[in-house]
Design a protein around this motif. Sequence first.
Motif, PDB file in Angstrom:
ATOM      1  N   ARG A   1       5.972  -0.434  -9.397  1.00  0.00           N
ATOM      2  CA  ARG A   1       4.752   0.618  -8.909  1.00  0.00           C
ATOM      3  C   ARG A   1       5.145   1.460  -7.577  1.00  0.00           C
ATOM      4  O   ARG A   1       5.103   2.535  -7.650  1.00  0.00           O
ATOM      5  N   ILE A   2       5.787   1.063  -6.840  1.00  0.00           N
ATOM      6  CA  ILE A   2       6.193   1.380  -5.318  1.00  0.00           C
ATOM      7  C   ILE A   2       7.197   2.540  -5.458  1.00  0.00           C
ATOM      8  O   ILE A   2       7.401   3.404  -5.007  1.00  0.00           O
TER       9      ILE A   2
ATOM     10  N   ARG B   1      10.710   5.087  -2.448  1.00  0.00           N
ATOM     11  CA  ARG B   1       9.194   4.846  -2.438  1.00  0.00           C
ATOM     12  C   ARG B   1       8.839   6.310  -2.985  1.00  0.00           C
ATOM     13  O   ARG B   1       9.089   7.336  -2.699  1.00  0.00           O
ATOM     14  N   GLN B   2       8.225   5.989  -4.249  1.00  0.00           N
ATOM     15  CA  GLN B   2       8.000   7.268  -5.183  1.00  0.00           C
ATOM     16  C   GLN B   2       6.618   8.266  -4.765  1.00  0.00           C
ATOM     17  O   GLN B   2       6.509   9.141  -5.164  1.00  0.00           O
ATOM     18  N   ARG B   3       5.642   7.729  -4.042  1.00  0.00           N
ATOM     19  CA  ARG B   3       4.752   8.189  -3.704  1.00  0.00           C
ATOM     20  C   ARG B   3       4.567   8.770  -2.129  1.00  0.00           C
ATOM     21  O   ARG B   3       3.476   9.491  -1.766  1.00  0.00           O
ATOM     22  N   ILE B   4       5.491   8.515  -1.104  1.00  0.00           N
ATOM     23  CA  ILE B   4       5.497   8.937   0.019  1.00  0.00           C
ATOM     24  C   ILE B   4       6.752   9.733   0.077  1.00  0.00           C
ATOM     25  O   ILE B   4       7.724   9.519   0.489  1.00  0.00           O
ATOM     26  N   GLU B   5       6.161  11.260   0.258  1.00  0.00           N
ATOM     27  CA  GLU B   5       6.981  12.185   0.607  1.00  0.00           C
ATOM     28  C   GLU B   5       8.169  12.110  -0.327  1.00  0.00           C
ATOM     29  O   GLU B   5       9.357  11.902   0.222  1.00  0.00           O
ATOM     30  N   PRO B   6       8.354  12.099  -1.629  1.00  0.00           N
ATOM     31  CA  PRO B   6       9.355  11.734  -2.309  1.00  0.00           C
ATOM     32  C   PRO B   6      10.565  12.585  -2.414  1.00  0.00           C
ATOM     33  O   PRO B   6      11.915  12.234  -2.242  1.00  0.00           O
ATOM     34  N   ILE B   7      10.472  14.165  -2.122  1.00  0.00           N
ATOM     35  CA  ILE B   7      11.245  14.970  -1.905  1.00  0.00           C
ATOM     36  C   ILE B   7      12.175  14.862  -0.653  1.00  0.00           C
ATOM     37  O   ILE B   7      13.482  14.626  -0.381  1.00  0.00           O
ATOM     38  N   THR B   8      11.411  14.647   0.281  1.00  0.00           N
ATOM     39  CA  THR B   8      12.173  14.270   1.801  1.00  0.00           C
ATOM     40  C   THR B   8      12.729  13.179   1.814  1.00  0.00           C
ATOM     41  O   THR B   8      13.895  13.009   2.173  1.00  0.00           O
TER      42      THR B   8
ATOM     43  N   SER C   1       0.927  -1.268   0.023  1.00  0.00           N
ATOM     44  CA  SER C   1      -0.052  -0.228  -0.001  1.00  0.00           C
ATOM     45  C   SER C   1       0.997   1.227  -0.076  1.00  0.00           C
ATOM     46  O   SER C   1       2.025   1.189   0.085  1.00  0.00           O
ATOM     47  N   ASP C   2       0.221   2.299  -0.239  1.00  0.00           N
ATOM     48  CA  ASP C   2       0.854   3.788  -0.112  1.00  0.00           C
ATOM     49  C   ASP C   2       0.801   4.363   1.174  1.00  0.00           C
ATOM     50  O   ASP C   2       0.546   5.601   1.400  1.00  0.00           O
ATOM     51  N   GLU C   3       1.018   3.562   2.330  1.00  0.00           N
ATOM     52  CA  GLU C   3       0.895   4.122   3.592  1.00  0.00           C
ATOM     53  C   GLU C   3       2.244   4.406   4.079  1.00  0.00           C
ATOM     54  O   GLU C   3       3.103   3.321   3.980  1.00  0.00           O
ATOM     55  N   ALA C   4       2.667   5.379   4.554  1.00  0.00           N
ATOM     56  CA  ALA C   4       4.158   5.815   4.971  1.00  0.00           C
ATOM     57  C   ALA C   4       4.665   4.702   6.027  1.00  0.00           C
ATOM     58  O   ALA C   4       5.679   4.391   6.221  1.00  0.00           O
ATOM     59  N   ASP C   5       3.442   4.533   6.860  1.00  0.00           N
ATOM     60  CA  ASP C   5       4.008   3.882   8.082  1.00  0.00           C
ATOM     61  C   ASP C   5       3.619   2.436   8.294  1.00  0.00           C
ATOM     62  O   ASP C   5       3.702   1.701   9.314  1.00  0.00           O
ATOM     63  N   PHE C   6       2.982   2.025   7.141  1.00  0.00           N
ATOM     64  CA  PHE C   6       2.508   0.687   7.290  1.00  0.00           C
ATOM     65  C   PHE C   6       1.369   0.401   8.246  1.00  0.00           C
ATOM     66  O   PHE C   6       1.189  -0.840   8.879  1.00  0.00           O
ATOM     67  N   ARG C   7       0.547   1.140   8.594  1.00  0.00           N
ATOM     68  CA  ARG C   7      -0.253   1.260   9.470  1.00  0.00           C
ATOM     69  C   ARG C   7      -1.197  -0.127   9.428  1.00  0.00           C
ATOM     70  O   ARG C   7      -1.461  -0.676  10.369  1.00  0.00           O
ATOM     71  N   THR C   8      -1.896  -0.147   8.286  1.00  0.00           N
ATOM     72  CA  THR C   8      -2.733  -1.497   8.175  1.00  0.00           C
ATOM     73  C   THR C   8      -2.156  -2.801   8.051  1.00  0.00           C
ATOM     74  O   THR C   8      -2.538  -3.526   8.700  1.00  0.00           O
ATOM     75  N   ALA C   9      -1.086  -2.892   7.536  1.00  0.00           N
ATOM     76  CA  ALA C   9      -0.021  -4.185   7.508  1.00  0.00           C
ATOM     77  C   ALA C   9       0.034  -4.457   9.082  1.00  0.00           C
ATOM     78  O   ALA C   9       0.041  -5.659   9.377  1.00  0.00           O
ATOM     79  N   ARG C  10       0.529  -3.448   9.855  1.00  0.00           N
ATOM     80  CA  ARG C  10       0.630  -3.755  11.149  1.00  0.00           C
ATOM     81  C   ARG C  10      -0.470  -4.280  11.978  1.00  0.00           C
ATOM     82  O   ARG C  10      -0.387  -4.944  13.106  1.00  0.00           O
ATOM     83  N   GLN C  11      -1.541  -4.256  11.375  1.00  0.00           N
ATOM     84  CA  GLN C  11      -2.809  -4.606  12.203  1.00  0.00           C
ATOM     85  C   GLN C  11      -2.766  -6.166  12.141  1.00  0.00           C
ATOM     86  O   GLN C  11      -3.755  -6.850  12.666  1.00  0.00           O
ATOM     87  N   TYR C  12      -2.159  -6.850  11.256  1.00  0.00           N
ATOM     88  CA  TYR C  12      -1.962  -8.423  10.993  1.00  0.00           C
ATOM     89  C   TYR C  12      -1.118  -8.915  11.946  1.00  0.00           C
ATOM     90  O   TYR C  12      -0.815 -10.267  11.958  1.00  0.00           O
ATOM     91  N   LEU C  13      -0.314  -8.140  12.761  1.00  0.00           N
ATOM     92  CA  LEU C  13       0.931  -8.547  13.399  1.00  0.00           C
ATOM     93  C   LEU C  13       0.352  -8.672  14.860  1.00  0.00           C
ATOM     94  O   LEU C  13      -0.370  -8.015  15.498  1.00  0.00           O
TER      95      LEU C  13
END
Length: 626
Positions: A196-197, A231-238, A92-104
């Motif tokens: 893609r990511i 990762r090109q969609r998550i704060e790319p310049i930063t 996903s395009d979540e910076a902190d993998f918030r949803t993925a961590r719900q599976y842990l």
Amino acid sequence: MDTERGGEGQAGHTSGTGPRRGTGRARKTALLGCVAVLLAGCASMPDSGDVKGVDQSPRADGDSQVRVYGVPPQDGAQPTNIVRSFLDATTSDEADFRTARQYLAKSARNWQPFRVTDVLQERPKPEPQVQPNRENGKGYTVTLSGSQVAKVDANHAYTPEEKQYRQTIHLIKEDGQWRIDQLPDGLVLGQSDFQRIYRSVNKYYFASYKSESSGPKASRNVLVADPVYLRQRIEPITASVEALLSGPTDWLSQVTSSEFPSGTRLATRDLSLDDSNALRVKLSKHATSTDNSQCKRMAAQLFFTVQDMTRASKISQVDLEDADGNSLCALNQEQAERDFSPTRNAGHSAQEYFIDADHKVVAMSDSATEPTPVRGPFGTGKTPLRSVAISRGETTAAAVSGDGRSLYVAGLEDGIQRGAPLLTSEGSVKDPDEGLTAPSWDGLDDLWIADRDSHGSRLLRMREGQGDPEEVAVPGLGKRRIKAIRVAADGIRIAMLVEDKGRTTLQLGRVERGGSSAHPELSVEELRPIAPQLEDVVAASWAGGSRLVVVGRESGGVQQMQFMETDGSASNAQTLPGVNGVKAVAASEDETRPLIADATEGIVRLPPDANWKTVATEGTAPVYPG
């Protein structure tokens, strides 16, 4: 989960972001994403998380306006489905993998997704035949397997790595639901998700010539491209600035340096270009003690790194400030291009060169209809030639005789005589695989060549194209033989065609300069493969700061021409149209210049966004300066 991958995996939430550019396509894709979400049984859009302002500055991720979000775990989901959905959520395009961590499970919440990224041909799949998924009193184990093609390390460096991938994920029941309690750190992605990511971005560091730093052409302002995947969609310049501040990747760290003081970090995040395309960067206290000269060099590294991330948007200026907003220095576009451009040493020739049917070295501009013999002895046709190299300043040429035995160097001006050979090969003139390779000039005006005989090959360098050849050690070469070389303008990297047991591969080496200023000792270290998928490489040429154009064939396949990055990954440049029977290719490190090749049809040229055109029905050895 990704509506952009043609249905691969579980569908996920999508959200349009950024300026409303290409809105028709964005609305259509977003609509398809909503349909996919409904079909997956998840009809709502994200309804939690931080609210952020939309960056209205020019985007770094092309025309894509669709964001992909993970789907939270469903009650009662079985272990295999939990693992599959977790893998979906990691794309996903979540910076902190918030949803993925719900599976842990709670015990696995210290999972570190950025420690490593394993790239597979396809998404990993359970493999019950090898190690059956099993449930026991301690939980359930799922085995993942696939064909790995590459690895990206914690410093974002990409390395081709072809092998079988196999890892296990363990699950337990927590509050009545299956959750993952044991898994390897990092991400595992299929190639389509990875492409893609992530995108390849060049960080820039200054070349370090060490024992030869006092040389007349060894400028302190030579920037070297260091490609990484971000990762090109998550704060790319930063992300690109933080990657730059972390220092060069391991492979380049021995021959480059950063002007940022050790420990320098961003004082504020969420960097973006303002309405005038200027970039303001606040740095930590480590950077405040630098003088104006060092600060300008820091700004130059930032300028070209961020420019490579944004690409379509030209940066107007970089302003460096301390944490309180006080100015440290500024560097505008004109100053950056004039004093620090990475292509300064590459030259900006408007001409291509080749050897015509009368053995003359000829030059041809884009607008010319006929090639013109160069001035000096190599334009007369009196000496049969096999190959030629033009210095980057276009003042001198180096040429190898038709039998591959003699190297001559002469000026490109009237009244100059050819003179005696600067180097004579120890190889047999009767064996086409022996003798001298085509020569190559770096941006320091040094001339490089390899000599091949029945015992192997030697890499040689002549300072400023004159004097006695110096042998350059290549420790990783072993019993393999050098077939061709191309040295980069920076003199820090060298591409070599290497033959081993009938197979020719493209290898990239790092030029290290040891010893003392009076007695420098050069070596080419850590050879690594470029285009490892090609079984037989015919030709290669530098085509940008971190890009080469490569001609070769895969095992059992047909000849192909493609751009490759110096880290071994496929370039995101345009696909090249085919041309038959290529024996040699040349590209300019100025990426706006056309490719030229020696092919079945003769000397052919490929202008940008066009097809191959024949410029001479007879001729060999096409080159750009270098």
